[in-house]
Structure formats: structure tokens, C-alpha cells
Motif scaffolding. Structure first.
Motif, short mmCIF file in Angstrom:
data_model
loop_
_atom_site.label_atom_id
_atom_site.label_comp_id
_atom_site.label_asym_id
_atom_site.label_seq_id
_atom_site.Cartn_x
_atom_site.Cartn_y
_atom_site.Cartn_z
N UNK A 175 -9.88 2.98 -3.34
CA UNK A 175 -9.19 1.43 -2.88
C UNK A 175 -7.95 1.34 -3.20
N UNK A 176 -7.24 2.55 -3.36
CA UNK A 176 -5.65 2.38 -3.92
C UNK A 176 -5.45 1.94 -5.22
N UNK A 177 -6.41 1.94 -6.13
CA UNK A 177 -6.18 1.41 -7.42
C UNK A 177 -5.34 2.55 -8.25
N UNK A 178 -4.29 2.10 -8.90
CA UNK A 178 -3.06 2.91 -9.40
C UNK A 178 -3.36 2.70 -11.03
N UNK B 119 -2.28 -1.37 -10.87
CA UNK B 119 -1.88 -1.86 -9.75
C UNK B 119 -2.90 -1.46 -8.51
N UNK B 120 -2.37 -2.16 -7.36
CA UNK B 120 -3.17 -1.55 -6.09
C UNK B 120 -2.18 -1.43 -5.02
N UNK B 121 -2.45 -0.30 -4.10
CA UNK B 121 -1.36 -0.19 -2.99
C UNK B 121 -2.21 -1.01 -1.94
N UNK B 122 -1.28 -1.41 -1.22
CA UNK B 122 -1.78 -2.09 0.20
C UNK B 122 -0.95 -1.39 1.51
#
Length: 726
Positions: free
Chosen positions: A81-84, A230-233
Motif C-alpha cells: 500500500x505504498x508504505x515507506x 510515509x506513504x506514496x500516492x
């Protein structure tokens, strides 16, 4: 996806050929390897338990697809889910911009307990390496018949830009850059995918994420929880898009599995990341220039700047938050530079490089064909650096004036816009103004983010006093006109700064945006002392530019020749210095002996936080909940048995530098076991030389990250998203 991801190795030039022979030097014990070459390295023997194809595979997804460059640091995807995950200090500026006295995320931390609560990480984007191609022949082919150094360098730079532009035209979805891997020798085209919408998910309390402050920076033992999430969208169709409510989490091609069991001493570990700059393939004169001019000047200047900013924000919370990122960056650099100075002197690298270069000169002169081609090489390098050293103070001043004094930077951007506007035909001025004004305002908004009038005054005075002390051969014309107005230079400078900055309308961002930048006519009509001063600086820089270009062009050719002949001298191929492109390095979890009768173990624990906290040093303040949980031995599943405690940070003998901040530390199975964030003080000279005996990098242990997330901040939802069972 077409993928030939390039990861270049950095192998330090040996300090002395004799040392290499005596120490049975093994080139793979240091450096950052090109993934295209890792099949030639016996990683299995070192301890790797997976196939190298799982790290890098040009025909399928592999671990490199989980890597991102975020805000100049490295990060890695740890969920689909794009979690960084990256460092706390890598998110610092974005957290600072999101903070207010009422919502002080910078100091109190931030946890988004739902996707709707995640907030924009202003100023941060994610860049993913997509592919690469060696374009050395195309770049150097443009200068085969060119002998003039300045013309040669210009044509090289133009070729690099044209190749990148051509790649972007073929695929508008990528950002292309041609990186110079060896000065004047090798060039590689990199293609990157950029994610524009990055959001803050979880940042721990500053007393955790920055525990130890500047007292512990670049120091071991370390107890800093330097991590953030962080999360990438992306847009609903999966394409990159700016921050928007309707964007959805990015689905990475690969994400790292988290191993909550961490590591043990002597375990094999490796890192993938984007290290910044190293300078190991340079002659003695370059090292001497750094040691004598660059490092001490910048360190002292940043020390002064921080003293001014810290005093200004002492009784003003809003200003303290406003200046926090700049103070932190300065402090990190100045301590790093002072560590470099100490390290360079400690191993006397300049003398070692001189001996090495003397051996190279002897090698050249002992070979007829080499002497015919490179006979003057070492003398040419020496003569060029004598010229460079003669202008060192002024060159450094010009480099620092814009970053040190905000209003000078504001004036520079407005003057440049004004000049471009003046150059337009009358019929096109309005259209040019309307088209370019939004970009200018965006740049100026960034300039004003850390601006304070009193801080600017004090630093501007310091810069003018520095310039006034230069000898006549390094005179800064604009500063000389001011300091030459009277015998008491300090008083003259004080009066000039107070008056010039005091009456400048550039002090007022609202006035600049709503009055000065109202129309082409208002831009053309506005002028003041700050803009006049900046224009004079720009004029002198322009006048000096042809000679500077000549020197850089000559250096470009000389360094290419230097590496070529040195490879023959040492009978091996060098790998390029780090330059922010994706690299791999490996080693083992291991302590070291920094001094006689002293051994520093590879792990720290929560006990050390409690012990440091009793010192009374405010840098060692920590949330009381840590003590409460530690005394209750409430470690959950994250304790290390032989410590009977939760490990906080750990050491390993890998080769890292700036830009490796946030790099995932992976075990033999390619699982995430920590996040790289620093080096030991003796390893600050890694940029110039690496040695296993003193070079240690520092990571925050995954067990401490999980313990803080679950026990301190109740972020169990994130732990579960990472696939860790509670």
C-alpha cells in the motif's frame, strides 16, 4: 518494465600501494557495488542466503524495486500500500512545515490512525530508478576534436542535457538525468519514475527520533530512534499526480519483508541506497584544498549561523519551528566537516596521497609511451590547483552568500526574472509575465520559509566582514565598495546592513507578491539596495565565469587522464565515486576499536537511554513512558536475549555516506532488519577514504522501531501492515 538498473561500485583509491601489498587488500571489502557486477562477487561466501537475482534481476522484479529516493535520502517500500520507511531526519523538513505552535508535530510526533489523517509531506517526492544506459561514447564523441577546456566542458554538458531531453521526449512518464560517473571519462543515462504525492504517516516524538541531538550526532554509542513512515500516492489511474484528495496509495512492484527478530553480531547484512558524493579518486591537491579551505570555512560559518538562529528562536516558538530545519542541516554539516578535518589529519591522508601520486609520476616517467601521453599530467594538476587555491576564499564566499542570506537569494530570483522580462519584445512581455510568475512565486515561497529579518542582518554582516578581510587578489567588488567607505570597517558594514535591509521592501513577502510582482511594469520599476548589491555580485560572477569555466574544463580532462593512468599503475579498474545513483554495499554487524584499550560493542539498548538521561543534558531527555516500560521489562517480543533488553541501534562495517540515510539494512535473506542513519565520527572521512578498522555505519534496529511503534505510540495498525504478528 525495461530495467537495467545501474548501481555503481565505489572502490577507494588505496592510500598507498605499499599498504595494499602489506595488508592483502581485497577490493570487495569496501565500496558500493554495481548490480550488473555482483555476480562476479562471492556474496554467498560472505553470507548471502538468497540468489543474487533476488537482489537484482533485469528480467523480473527484485529487491531494487522496493527502493526509493525521497528528499535526498533513501527509503524503502514495506507494504503493498505504498508504505515507506526512512529516517526521522529525512522527514524533518516536511514535519516542520506541517507544524504550528498548536500542532507541534515536530516535537510531539505525529501518528495518522487512518488514511484520511495522513498529511502532505511538503517538499518531498519519491524517485524510483527505472533503467540506465551507458552513454559515454555519445557524450565524449562530441568533444573528440576539441582542445579548448572551456569549450570542451560546455559541449559535454550540452550533450548530457540533450541526451536526457531526448529520453524524456521518448517517454514523458520518466525524468532523465545523465550522471558523470568519472570526471571526463564515463557518463550514464538514468531514467527515474517520480511520485509527487508523498504523505506523512508516523513520525515519533522528537525526543525519540532525535534523541542525543547534536551531542550524539556522528557518535557511537547511539540511542536514536531515527525512523519515520510515509506513504506514496498516485492518481486513480496509477499515474503520478500532485497531492489530491482522490489519489490512492501507490502499489509498488516490490516491497521488503520486515524481520522482527533483527540481527546478531557478525551476521551478514547489506544495504541498497542512493549515496551522495565521495571523492576517493582524486589527487593529493584536491584533498588538501578540502582540508585547508572548504571544510574549516563552511564549518565555522555554519556554527556562527546556528548561534544566531538559536538565539533568535529562544523565546519565539513560531520562529523556533521556522528555523529548525536550517539549524539541523547546518549542525549536521558542521559536525561532519569537523570530523572530516580531524580524520584527515589523523591518518594524514594528504601525505599518503602525495606519496601515491609520486609513485604514479615515477610510473609514468618509466614508460616511454605513457610519458609521451601523460608526462606533464602531475605537474599540470599541481599548477591548476595553485591557481584554484589562490581564489579559494572568494570562490567559497560566492558559494555561500546566497544560501546564507535569504534576502540576497530573493533579490537574485527577482533580478533574474526582471532581466528575462526586459529581454522580451514589448508585445510578449505580458504573456511571458503570466506564464512564468507562478514558478517565481513558488521559488520565493521556498526562500521565505526560513526567513527572519534579524537573523538575515546578523549573517549578512558576517559575510561582508569576511569579504572585507580578503586580500586584493580575491576582492569581492560589491563588498569592497561598502567596506571602503571608512576606516572603521565593522561600523561601516553595520550601518550599511541596518539601512539597506531595513528599507528594503523585500522584507515583506506580501508586498513582494501583491505589489512588486503585480505587473511587468511594477517589476521593472522596483529597485532597492539589496537588489543592487545582488546585481553587482552576479556581475562579478559573470565576469569571472570564463576563467572558472576554463579551469573546470581543464580539470575535467586532467581527472579523466588521472584515473586512466592510475588504473594502469595499480593494475585494476576503478569504480566510480558515489553520485546519488543506486548502489549496493555489504558487510557484517561488528563493533570496533576506535582507540587503544577501547572496544565498542555492536549494539546499544534502552538501558543506555535511561543512563544518558540521568546526565541532565537536554539532548538526552526522553519520554517518561520509556522508563516506565523499561523498568517493567515490558519488551514484548522485541528483546534481544543476550542483552535482556530491546536493542536500539547497531553497528556494521559497510561503506556508506550522505544519501544512504534511510537505506534499508537487510539480512542474508533480504529482509529488513534496520534503517541506516549515521556513521561513527571516525568514519566521516569515508568520502575521501575507507578503512574497515575505523569505518562503521549506524542503523536503528528494527526491534526498537517496532517496540516504539507498538508500545509508545500505539501504532499497531502499522506493525500489522508491515506483516509483523503482534
Amino acid at each position: 518494465m525495461h530495467k537495467k538498473t545501474f548501481v555503481a561500485l565505489v572502490l577507494s583509491i588505496p592510500l598507498c600501494l605499499l599498504l595494499i601489498l602489506q595488508s592483502a587488500y581485497k577490493p570487495w571489502e569496501e565500496g558500493m557495488f554495481p548490480l550488473s557486477e555482483i555476480h562476479k562477487v562471492d556474496l554467498k561466501k560472505a553470507g548471502l542466503k538468497i540468489s543474487v537475482n533476488e537482489i537484482y534481476n533485469p528480467k523480473a522484479n527484485s529487491l531494487i524495486d522496493a527502493l526509493v529516493n525521497v528528499g535526498g535520502c533513501t527509503g524503502s517500500f514495506i507494504s503493498n500500500e505504498g508504505l515507506i520507511i526512512t529516517n526521522h531526519h529525512c522527514a524533518f523538513s516536511a514535519v516542520q512545515l506541517a507544524s504550528t505552535p498548536e500542532n507541534d508535530y515536530l516535537n510531539k510526533g505525529f501518528v495518522a490512525r487512518g488514511r484520511e489523517q495522513e498529511i502532505e509531506a511538503k517538499g518531498l517526492t519519491c524517485r524510483i530508478t527505472d533503467s540506465y544506459d551507458d552513454v559515454s561514447d555519445r557524450v565524449l564523441g562530441a568533444v573528440t576534436q576539441i582542445s579548448d577546456p572551456a569549450s570542451r566542458l560546455k559541449l559535454i554538458n550540452d550533450a548530457m542535457k540533450n541526451i536526457a531531453a531526448e529520453a524524456e521526449k521518448k517517454d514523458p512518464s520518466i525524468k532523465a538525468e545523465v550522471s558523470e560517473m568519472f570526471i571526463g571519462k564515463t557518463y550514464v543515462l538514468f531514467r527515474y519514475k517520480t511520485i509527487q504525492d508523498v504523505r506523512l504517516v508516523y513520525v515519533p516524538n522528537r525526543q525519540i527520533g532525535e534523541f542525543g541531538g547534536e551531542t550524539d550526532n556522528w557518535v557511537w554509542p547511539r540511542h536514536t530512534g531515527d525512523f519515520s513512515f510515509m506513504r506514496a500516492y498516485v492518481a486513480p489511474d496509477g499515474s503520478p499526480a500532485k497531492f489530491a484528495k482522490d489519489n490512492i496509495p501507490y502499489k509498488p512492484k516490490k516491497f521488503l519483508r520486515v524481520n522482527p527478530n533483527g540481527t546478531n553480531e557478525e551476521d551478514f547484512v547489506f544495504i541498497l541506497g542512493y549515496p551522495g558524493r565521495t571523492y576517493r579518486h582524486r589527487p593529493a591537491q584536491f584533498i588538501e584544498y578540502q582540508q585547508k579551505f572548504v571544510l574549516p570555512y563552511v564549518a565555522d560559518l555554519y556554527d556562527f549561523q546556528n548561534g544566531v538562529m538559536e538565539k533568535a528562536g529562544k523565546n519565539d516558538k513560531t520562529l523556533e519551528l521556522k528555523l529548525a530545519t536550517r539549524i539541523k542541516r547546518n549542525a549536521n554539516t558542521l559536525k561532519n566537516y569537523r570530523g572530516k578535518i580531524q580524520g584527515l589529519k589523523g591518518i594524514d591522508l594528504v601525505s599518503q596521497k602525495k606519496k601515491e601520486d609520486a609513485g604514479l609520476a615515477q610510473f609514468i616517467n618509466g614508460n616511454v609511451s605513457l610519458k609521451a601521453k601523460y608526462g606533464s599530467l602531475m605537474a599540470d594538476i599541481d599548477n591548476l590547483y595553485k591557481i584554484i587555491n589562490g581564489d579559494a576564499q572568494r570562490d567559497l564566499w560566492f558559494t555561500q552568500i546566497y544560501t546564507s542570506t535569504t534576502l540576497i537569494t530573493v533579490a537574485k530570483n527577482i533580478n533574474a526574472f526582471k532581466a528575462a522580462l526586459d529581454a522580451q519584445p514589448a508585445a510578449q512581455k505580458q504573456a511571458f509575465f503570466e506564464q512564468n510568475l507562478p514558478k517565481l512565486k513558488q521559488i520565493l515561497e521556498k526562500n521565505y520559509e526560513s526567513y527572519d529579518f534579524d537573523v538575515d542582518k546578523m549573517i549578512f554582516k558576517r559575510m561582508l566582514e569576511d569579504a572585507a578581510a580578503f586580500n586584493l587578489t580575491q576582492k569581492v567588488d560589491a563588498a569592497g565598495k561598502i567596506s571602503g567607505r571608512g576606516s572603521d570597517v565593522k561600523t561601516v558594514i553595520d550601518q550599511y546592513v541596518e539601512t539597506t535591509l531595513g528599507i528594503s521592501k523585500l522584507n515583506n513577502q506580501s508586498y513582494v507578491f501583491n505589489t512588486i510582482l503585480l505587473s511587468p511594469k511594477s517589476v521593472a520599476n522596483y529597485n532597492d539596495g539589496v537588489m543592487i548589491f545582488e546585481k553587482e555580485i552576479a556581475k562579478q560572477i559573470t565576469e569571472l565565469s570564463p576563467e572558472k569555466d576554463r579551469r573546470e574544463g581543464l580539470l575535467n580532462k586532467l581527472m579523466g587522464d588521472y584515473v586512466n593512468v592510475k588504473e594502469r599503475f595499480l593494475q585494476k579498474n576503478f569504480i566510480p565515486d558515489a553520485n546519488s545513483t543506486l548502489r549496493l554495499t555489504y558487510g557484517h554487524v561488528r563493533g570496533y576499536k576506535p582507540a587503544d584499550a577501547t572496544y565498542l560493542r555492536a549494539y546499544t539498548s534502552i538501558r543506555g537511554i535511561i543512563e544518558k538521561g540521568s546526565s541532565g543534558n537536554p539532548d538526552f531527555a526522553y519520554p517518561e513512558q520509556i522508563r516506565t516500560l523499561w523498568e517493567a521489562k515490558d519488551f514484548g517480543p522485541y528483546a534481544k536475549k543476550n542483552l535482556n533488553d530491546v536493542p536500539v541501534a547497531f553497528l556494521y562495517n559497510m561503506d556508506t555516506t550522505g544519501g544512504n540515510s534511510g537505506s534499508p539494512v537487510m539480512n542474508a535473506l533480504g529482509e529488513l532488519v534496520g534503517v541506516n542513519f549515521d556513521r561513527s565520527y571516525s568514519a566521516t572521512i569515508n568520502d575521501y577514504a575507507w578503512n574497515e578498522s575505523y569505518s562503521r555505519s549506524i542503523g536503528v534496529d528494527i526491534r526498537y522501531i517496532l517496540w516504539v511503534a507498538s508500545k509508545i505510540d500505539k501504532a499497531d495498525f502499522l506493525v500489522r501492515e508491515m506483516g509483523v504478528k503482534l
